[in-house]
Motif scaffolding. Structure first.
Motif, mmCIF file in Angstrom:
data_model
loop_
_atom_site.group_PDB
_atom_site.id
_atom_site.type_symbol
_atom_site.label_atom_id
_atom_site.label_comp_id
_atom_site.label_asym_id
_atom_site.label_seq_id
_atom_site.Cartn_x
_atom_site.Cartn_y
_atom_site.Cartn_z
ATOM 1 N N VAL A 69 75.554 65.297 4.420
ATOM 2 C CA VAL A 69 74.582 66.300 3.980
ATOM 3 C C VAL A 69 74.963 67.654 4.565
ATOM 4 N N LEU A 70 74.802 68.709 3.751
ATOM 5 C CA LEU A 70 75.307 70.027 4.104
ATOM 6 C C LEU A 70 74.195 71.018 4.434
ATOM 7 N N GLN A 71 74.497 71.919 5.352
ATOM 8 C CA GLN A 71 73.633 73.056 5.662
ATOM 9 C C GLN A 71 74.134 74.330 4.982
ATOM 10 N N ASP A 72 75.186 74.224 4.217
ATOM 11 C CA ASP A 72 75.888 75.392 3.676
ATOM 12 C C ASP A 72 74.984 76.308 2.860
ATOM 13 N N CYS A 73 75.259 77.589 2.957
ATOM 14 C CA CYS A 73 74.638 78.610 2.110
ATOM 15 C C CYS A 73 75.755 79.543 1.667
ATOM 16 N N LEU A 74 76.032 79.559 0.370
ATOM 17 C CA LEU A 74 77.149 80.334 -0.163
ATOM 18 C C LEU A 74 76.643 81.343 -1.194
ATOM 19 N N GLN A 75 77.259 82.489 -1.204
ATOM 20 C CA GLN A 75 76.928 83.532 -2.170
ATOM 21 C C GLN A 75 78.134 83.773 -3.057
ATOM 22 N N ARG A 135 70.208 69.566 3.934
ATOM 23 C CA ARG A 135 69.344 68.911 2.943
ATOM 24 C C ARG A 135 69.980 68.973 1.561
ATOM 25 N N PHE A 136 69.512 68.099 0.661
ATOM 26 C CA PHE A 136 69.916 68.141 -0.741
ATOM 27 C C PHE A 136 68.735 67.700 -1.594
ATOM 28 N N ASN A 137 68.860 67.874 -2.903
ATOM 29 C CA ASN A 137 67.747 67.610 -3.825
ATOM 30 C C ASN A 137 66.495 68.391 -3.444
ATOM 31 N N ALA A 138 66.688 69.576 -2.883
ATOM 32 C CA ALA A 138 65.568 70.423 -2.466
ATOM 33 C C ALA A 138 65.301 71.496 -3.509
ATOM 34 N N LEU A 176 63.402 80.379 -0.860
ATOM 35 C CA LEU A 176 62.729 79.284 -0.175
ATOM 36 C C LEU A 176 63.412 77.959 -0.512
ATOM 37 N N ALA A 177 63.755 77.175 0.508
ATOM 38 C CA ALA A 177 64.266 75.810 0.344
ATOM 39 C C ALA A 177 63.139 74.864 0.734
ATOM 40 N N LEU A 178 62.715 74.023 -0.205
ATOM 41 C CA LEU A 178 61.459 73.287 -0.064
ATOM 42 C C LEU A 178 61.703 71.784 -0.004
ATOM 43 N N GLY A 179 61.450 71.194 1.165
ATOM 44 C CA GLY A 179 61.574 69.747 1.301
ATOM 45 C C GLY A 179 62.967 69.251 1.006
ATOM 46 N N GLY A 180 63.044 68.171 0.211
ATOM 47 C CA GLY A 180 64.332 67.594 -0.152
ATOM 48 C C GLY A 180 64.652 66.354 0.659
ATOM 49 N N GLN A 181 65.917 65.970 0.630
ATOM 50 C CA GLN A 181 66.407 64.794 1.354
ATOM 51 C C GLN A 181 67.349 65.226 2.468
ATOM 52 N N THR A 182 67.264 64.517 3.595
ATOM 53 C CA THR A 182 68.159 64.768 4.715
ATOM 54 C C THR A 182 69.197 63.661 4.866
ATOM 55 N N ARG A 186 70.450 59.660 2.557
ATOM 56 C CA ARG A 186 70.240 58.876 1.343
ATOM 57 C C ARG A 186 68.826 58.295 1.283
ATOM 58 N N ASN A 187 68.267 57.926 2.439
ATOM 59 C CA ASN A 187 66.972 57.259 2.469
ATOM 60 C C ASN A 187 65.884 58.039 3.202
ATOM 61 N N ALA A 188 66.150 59.277 3.578
ATOM 62 C CA ALA A 188 65.179 60.048 4.352
ATOM 63 C C ALA A 188 64.814 61.341 3.626
ATOM 64 N N LEU A 189 63.504 61.576 3.510
ATOM 65 C CA LEU A 189 62.991 62.790 2.906
ATOM 66 C C LEU A 189 62.338 63.658 3.980
ATOM 67 N N THR A 190 62.182 64.941 3.682
ATOM 68 C CA THR A 190 61.552 65.845 4.630
ATOM 69 C C THR A 190 60.524 66.717 3.930
ATOM 70 N N LYS A 191 59.494 67.116 4.680
ATOM 71 C CA LYS A 191 58.515 68.089 4.200
ATOM 72 C C LYS A 191 58.858 69.494 4.697
ATOM 73 N N ALA A 192 59.834 69.588 5.583
ATOM 74 C CA ALA A 192 60.178 70.868 6.212
ATOM 75 C C ALA A 192 60.677 71.871 5.175
ATOM 76 N N CYS A 193 60.270 73.128 5.362
ATOM 77 C CA CYS A 193 60.682 74.214 4.471
ATOM 78 C C CYS A 193 61.239 75.362 5.305
ATOM 79 N N GLU A 194 62.137 76.117 4.724
ATOM 80 C CA GLU A 194 62.650 77.311 5.386
ATOM 81 C C GLU A 194 62.931 78.388 4.360
ATOM 82 N N CYS A 195 63.080 79.596 4.857
ATOM 83 C CA CYS A 195 63.221 80.767 3.988
ATOM 84 C C CYS A 195 64.447 81.571 4.405
#
Length: 260
Positions: free
Chosen positions: A14-20, A37-40, A51-57, A59-68
């Motif tokens: 799982v990636l933290q990448d942010c690309l422009q 995260r992915f599928n966010a 805004l990146a909202l929730g998603g998966q951290t 294959r089997n773990a989801l998160t409610k965490a959000c960031e901007c």
């Protein structure tokens, strides 16, 4: 481009990448997300904050965490977590301020057998953003806002489990995609006070092909004039909605010369 995963011999990484990517297709690395995260679902507000909202951290773990992400200052900061775990859906941004997260098939967004919950965030009025635009503190009003939930009690809407939507006008959104061909409108003026009860109206004509929007893929939709163009990246279909005629058409991307 935000998050995602790449395959490895030991499973997905799982990636933290942010690309422009600019207009010349030059790719720039930006500050990575705080959480991989992915599928966010993503939402852009005020033409600046992503805004990146929730998603998966995993294959089997989801998160409610959000960031901007502040696109001006190349800076991520945490915002309020979602009330429910939500993946494989899209976020509808209304008036560059209000964020509505479609419920999809996520169980935590279901009440009984006939109601769905739409998570809603008011990112703040313009007056709240009164500080220096060149400082990190400028975006903090978003971090102080809290999610609320809108309950839509409608058995057919529940069966549809819609995943996608787009703003139609200042108060109304078009909601579509999911488990069947039905399409709905939701007018935010009709959401009831403290109880946050929403009423959807079914459109006379539904989609002519099922759209698997945001299903382990990005959701891409744009409005140009009287038409809404939505790409189903999973099934490689272009769906077009006419706001004038209120009907849908669909065509394979391969027929338009776009390779998969």
């Amino acid at each position: 481009m935000v998050g995602g995963y790449r395959q490895s011999t030991s499973g997905p990484v799982v990636l933290q990448d942010c690309l422009q990517v600019d207009a010349n297709m030059t790719v720039y690395e930006r500050e990575p997300m705080k959480m991989a995260r992915f599928n966010a679902p993503l939402a852009l507000v005020r033409d600046r904050f992503l805004l990146a909202l929730g998603g998966q951290t995993s294959r089997n773990a989801l998160t409610k965490a959000c960031e901007c992400f502040d696109t001006y200052l190349n800076h991520w900061f945490n915002i309020a977590p979602l009330p429910t775990q939500t993946i494989n859906v899209s976020a509808v941004v209304m008036n560059d301020r209000f964020v509505y997260l479609m419920p999809g098939a996520n169980r935590e967004n279901q009440l009984g057998s006939s109601s769905l919950l739409i998570n809603y965030l008011d990112t703040g009025a313009t007056a709240n953003f009164a500080g220096d635009k060149n400082t990190r503190e400028y975006g903090l009003p978003i971090a102080r806002q809290k999610w609320v939930q809108i309950e839509v009690a409608n058995a057919e809407f529940f069966k549809t489990q819609p995943v996608a939507g787009l703003q139609l006008n200042a108060t109304e959104m078009l909601i579509f995609g999911g488990e069947n061909l039905k399409t709905y409108t939701l007018d935010m003026r009709e959401v009831q006070g403290v109880s946050r009860q929403g009423t959807v109206k079914p459109c006379k004509l539904g989609m002519n092909q099922r759209g698997r929007f945001a299903n382990s893929s990005d959701f891409i939709a744009r409005a140009f004039g009287p038409f809404i163009y939505a790409i189903d990246a999973r099934e490689m279909q272009l769906h077009v909605y006419s706001t004038k005629d209120k009907n849908w058409n669909a065509q394979a991307l391969s027929e338009l010369g776009i390779a998969s």
